[in-house]
Design a protein around this motif. Structure first.
Motif, PDB file in Angstrom:
ATOM      1  N   LEU A 198       0.848  -1.194   0.000  1.00 51.33           N
ATOM      2  CA  LEU A 198       0.000   0.000   0.000  1.00 51.33           C
ATOM      3  C   LEU A 198       0.885   1.247   0.000  1.00 51.33           C
ATOM      4  O   LEU A 198       0.632   2.218  -0.707  1.00 51.33           O
ATOM      5  N   PRO A 202     -10.188  -1.654  -3.018  1.00 48.29           N
ATOM      6  CA  PRO A 202     -10.701  -0.913  -1.856  1.00 48.29           C
ATOM      7  C   PRO A 202     -10.110  -1.422  -0.540  1.00 48.29           C
ATOM      8  O   PRO A 202      -9.770  -2.603  -0.420  1.00 48.29           O
ATOM      9  N   MET A 203     -10.034  -0.525   0.426  1.00 44.30           N
ATOM     10  CA  MET A 203      -9.424  -0.855   1.712  1.00 44.30           C
ATOM     11  C   MET A 203     -10.148  -1.995   2.432  1.00 44.30           C
ATOM     12  O   MET A 203      -9.515  -2.858   3.025  1.00 44.30           O
ATOM     13  N   GLY A 228      -5.170   6.716  -6.323  1.00 47.98           N
ATOM     14  CA  GLY A 228      -5.526   5.448  -5.695  1.00 47.98           C
ATOM     15  C   GLY A 228      -5.098   5.401  -4.242  1.00 47.98           C
ATOM     16  O   GLY A 228      -5.868   5.024  -3.358  1.00 47.98           O
ATOM     17  N   ASN A 258      -7.151   7.994  -2.127  1.00 49.83           N
ATOM     18  CA  ASN A 258      -8.513   7.514  -1.856  1.00 49.83           C
ATOM     19  C   ASN A 258      -8.506   6.388  -0.833  1.00 49.83           C
ATOM     20  O   ASN A 258      -9.357   6.313   0.035  1.00 49.83           O
ATOM     21  N   ARG A 259      -7.523   5.514  -0.991  1.00 47.15           N
ATOM     22  CA  ARG A 259      -7.463   4.368  -0.088  1.00 47.15           C
ATOM     23  C   ARG A 259      -7.180   4.804   1.343  1.00 47.15           C
ATOM     24  O   ARG A 259      -7.808   4.325   2.285  1.00 47.15           O
ATOM     25  N   GLU A 278     -10.211   6.337   2.725  1.00 46.79           N
ATOM     26  CA  GLU A 278     -11.179   5.290   3.043  1.00 46.79           C
ATOM     27  C   GLU A 278     -10.796   4.586   4.356  1.00 46.79           C
ATOM     28  O   GLU A 278     -11.645   4.311   5.205  1.00 46.79           O
ATOM     29  N   PHE A 279      -9.510   4.306   4.481  1.00 48.60           N
ATOM     30  CA  PHE A 279      -8.982   3.627   5.661  1.00 48.60           C
ATOM     31  C   PHE A 279      -9.249   4.448   6.927  1.00 48.60           C
ATOM     32  O   PHE A 279      -9.714   3.924   7.948  1.00 48.60           O
TER      33      PHE A 279
END
Lengths: 229, 44
Positions: free
Chosen positions: A187, A221-222, B23, B26-27, B30-31
């Motif tokens: 990530l 997505p997470m 990406g 956004n991640r 979101e996290f």
């Protein structure tokens, strides 16, 4: 605004030249239209006011701004010297000052799809509970993205994620497994996942974009990452 | 935490293009939202 000032300057200079020319050829009887009418002065005061607002917007030096303030006051009070040459000289000094100020600065264009990330309160709202520094980092991440500084944005994102991860670790009191560490490392870098995790993700969602096994991690997505690790 | 996140981005010297950056942004967003909302879900 600057074009308005330049037009006015041109008009004043033309009027002054015509008056001088009439004097040189000894035709004082020729009627030359007066440039500095009351209406012209009112309009010029408006242009100077606009120029002053524009200069403040790009944080110009104080000197041209003072000159603009004085010229505007004089034009509004109607007590100023109305000769074209005098007003033209004052206006020329101001225009030169503004142009010099503009030349010494750089302005950046932000495309529409990136502009919304600049100082975006929605981005910051998501990290409110993680403290002031996390909010600042998220704001900077958004600003870096808006300004097309991808690597800097990811760096800021990692700092934000670190606040979240610290919070998570404190809350669950859990030791982070190597599997989670692998996933989070990817990530962080957007790089290639370990073969084991890659297979696992691909089995889970066959609709993932085929990018030759690299960098597709950023599209997942997470929730899926957490569920799969 | 330093080993998990910070070292990779700090020392890998990798560059990120726009889709990759978006990406990651956004991640992370979101996290963080997920972490912020989880306790409420538990109560419900």
């Amino acid at each position: 605004m600057l074009s308005g000032a330049l037009n006015a300057l041109q008009e004043l200079r033309t009027g002054d030249s015509l008056r001088r020319s009439a004097g040189v050829i000894g035709r004082a009887d020729i009627t030359i239209r007066e440039v500095c009418t009351a209406e012209f002065l009112v309009n010029l005061a408006l242009v100077v006011d606009g120029l002053m607002i524009m200069s403040r917007n790009f944080d110009s030096d104080p000197s041209p701004e003072d000159q603009m303030q004085k010229l505007k006051s004089d034009l509004e009070s109607k007590s100023c010297d109305r000769r074209e040459a005098v007003i033209a000289a004052r206006l020329a000094a101001i225009v030169d000052g503004v142009q010099n100020n503009l030349n010494s600065r750089k302005f950046m264009f932000i495309p529409e799809d990136q502009a919304k990330y600049y100082d975006n309160p929605d981005l910051m709202a998501g990290v409110l509970r993680f403290g002031e520094t996390a909010i600042l980092e998220m704001r900077e991440a958004g600003n870096c993205f808006a300004l097309s500084r991808g690597t800097a944005c990811v760096f800021r994102c990692m700092r934000v994620a670190e606040y979240g991860l610290r919070h998570l670790a404190r809350r669950v009191g859990a030791k982070i497994s190597s599997r989670v560490r692998d996933a989070l490392s990817s990530l962080a870098t957007g790089g290639q996942l370990s073969p084991r995790l890659t297979t696992r993700f691909q089995k889970h969602d066959s609709g993932l974009p085929d990018l030759g096994g690299t960098n597709y991690f950023v599209f997942i997505p997470m929730q899926q990452i957490i569920a799969l690790t | 935490m330093k080993d998990i996140c910070r070292n990779d981005i700090s020392h890998a010297r990798r560059r990120y293009n726009k889709p990759e950056t978006l990406g990651v942004l956004n991640r992370v967003q979101e996290f963080m939202k997920l972490l912020a909302t989880e306790p409420q879900k538990r109560k419900a």
